[in-house]
Motif scaffolding. Structure first.
Motif, short mmCIF file in Angstrom:
data_model
loop_
_atom_site.label_atom_id
_atom_site.label_comp_id
_atom_site.label_asym_id
_atom_site.label_seq_id
_atom_site.Cartn_x
_atom_site.Cartn_y
_atom_site.Cartn_z
N THR A 25 0.95 -1.24 -0.13
CA THR A 25 0.02 0.04 0.32
C THR A 25 1.24 1.53 0.25
O THR A 25 0.91 2.25 -0.29
N VAL A 26 1.47 0.77 0.94
CA VAL A 26 2.85 2.15 1.12
C VAL A 26 3.57 2.27 -0.51
O VAL A 26 3.74 3.27 -0.80
N ASP A 27 4.03 1.16 -1.55
CA ASP A 27 4.39 1.50 -2.58
C ASP A 27 3.90 1.74 -3.68
O ASP A 27 4.61 2.52 -3.91
N ALA A 28 2.58 1.81 -3.43
CA ALA A 28 1.86 2.12 -4.43
C ALA A 28 1.22 3.75 -4.06
O ALA A 28 1.55 4.63 -5.13
N PHE A 29 1.86 4.54 -3.24
CA PHE A 29 1.10 6.16 -2.72
C PHE A 29 3.11 6.49 -3.09
O PHE A 29 3.28 7.55 -4.03
N TYR A 30 3.91 5.55 -3.09
CA TYR A 30 5.86 6.15 -3.09
C TYR A 30 6.23 5.78 -4.40
O TYR A 30 7.18 6.13 -4.85
N ASP A 31 5.75 5.39 -5.14
CA ASP A 31 5.72 4.72 -6.05
C ASP A 31 7.37 3.65 -6.39
O ASP A 31 8.58 4.06 -7.45
N GLY A 47 8.33 -2.58 -4.60
CA GLY A 47 8.18 -3.54 -3.81
C GLY A 47 9.30 -2.92 -2.37
O GLY A 47 9.93 -4.05 -2.04
N VAL A 48 9.61 -1.52 -2.49
CA VAL A 48 11.31 -1.37 -1.14
C VAL A 48 10.11 -1.81 -0.40
O VAL A 48 10.91 -2.44 0.69
N HIS A 49 9.11 -1.13 -0.36
CA HIS A 49 8.45 -0.96 1.92
C HIS A 49 7.63 -2.07 1.84
O HIS A 49 7.68 -2.70 2.32
N ALA A 50 6.88 -2.96 0.84
CA ALA A 50 6.35 -4.74 1.37
C ALA A 50 8.26 -5.38 1.48
O ALA A 50 7.83 -6.24 2.45
#
Length: 173
Positions: free
Chosen positions: A63-69, A72-75
């Motif tokens: 979810t955070v990756d979707a907003f940060y573009d 998959g780094v945050h995942a």
């Protein structure tokens, strides 16, 4: 049980909105960034099955990756944080006695919670920044980013924990 589930969904929504709307725009010269959304993973109940913990961590990071573009780094960092959380709980807690208890400042005490928070934040940030950079070329800059981001994230999470501190749970123990 249903109350805990609903409360964690509300925590997920609130912290995700705060992360992408407020904390995404706060930084210090590209050296320090705030990531208090990791509280979503850190404050999940202790008796939660590992599969659901990893699933929740992956979905939080995605979810955070979707907003940060960020691809998959945050995942990846959130899944590493979930792994650390399982390891830390096995070492420090007797899970049978504290099943489905939120590992918060009010429930566990400041010493345990601060160690949990600091080490978890360091694990998350190490994976996050080294995966993002994916090189050892500017290692000092990356280590400075990890250190200062961890410091600021821990400070903000401690402030959030102080604001939401629940004394009744400490008195019950």
């Amino acid at each position: 049980m249903a109350r805990v589930f609903i409360f964690n969904i509300i925590r997920f929504v609130v912290l995700t909105i705060l992360q992408v709307a407020v904390f995404k725009n706060i930084g210090y010269y590209n050296i320090a960034a705030l990531f208090p959304y990791i509280l979503i993973i850190l404050l999940l109940p202790t008796g939660m099955p590992n599969f659901f913990l990893f699933l929740a961590a992956f979905l939080t990071g995605l979810t955070v990756d979707a907003f940060y573009d960020s691809m998959g780094v945050h995942a990846a960092a959130c899944v590493a944080l979930a792994w650390f959380r399982i390891f830390f709980h096995k070492i420090t807690l007797d899970v049978d006695e504290q099943a489905f208890q939120t590992p918060s400042w009010g429930n566990m005490g400041f010493k345990w919670f601060s160690a949990y928070l600091l080490l978890g934040t360091l694990v998350h940030h190490l994976v996050l920044f080294f995966t993002e950079v994916f090189s050892f070329q500017d290692i000092l800059y990356t280590l400075a980013s990890i250190f200062f981001s961890s410091l600021f994230t821990v400070a903000v999470i401690l402030i959030i924990s102080l604001i939401t501190y629940n004394r009744k749970s400490r008195l019950a123990n």
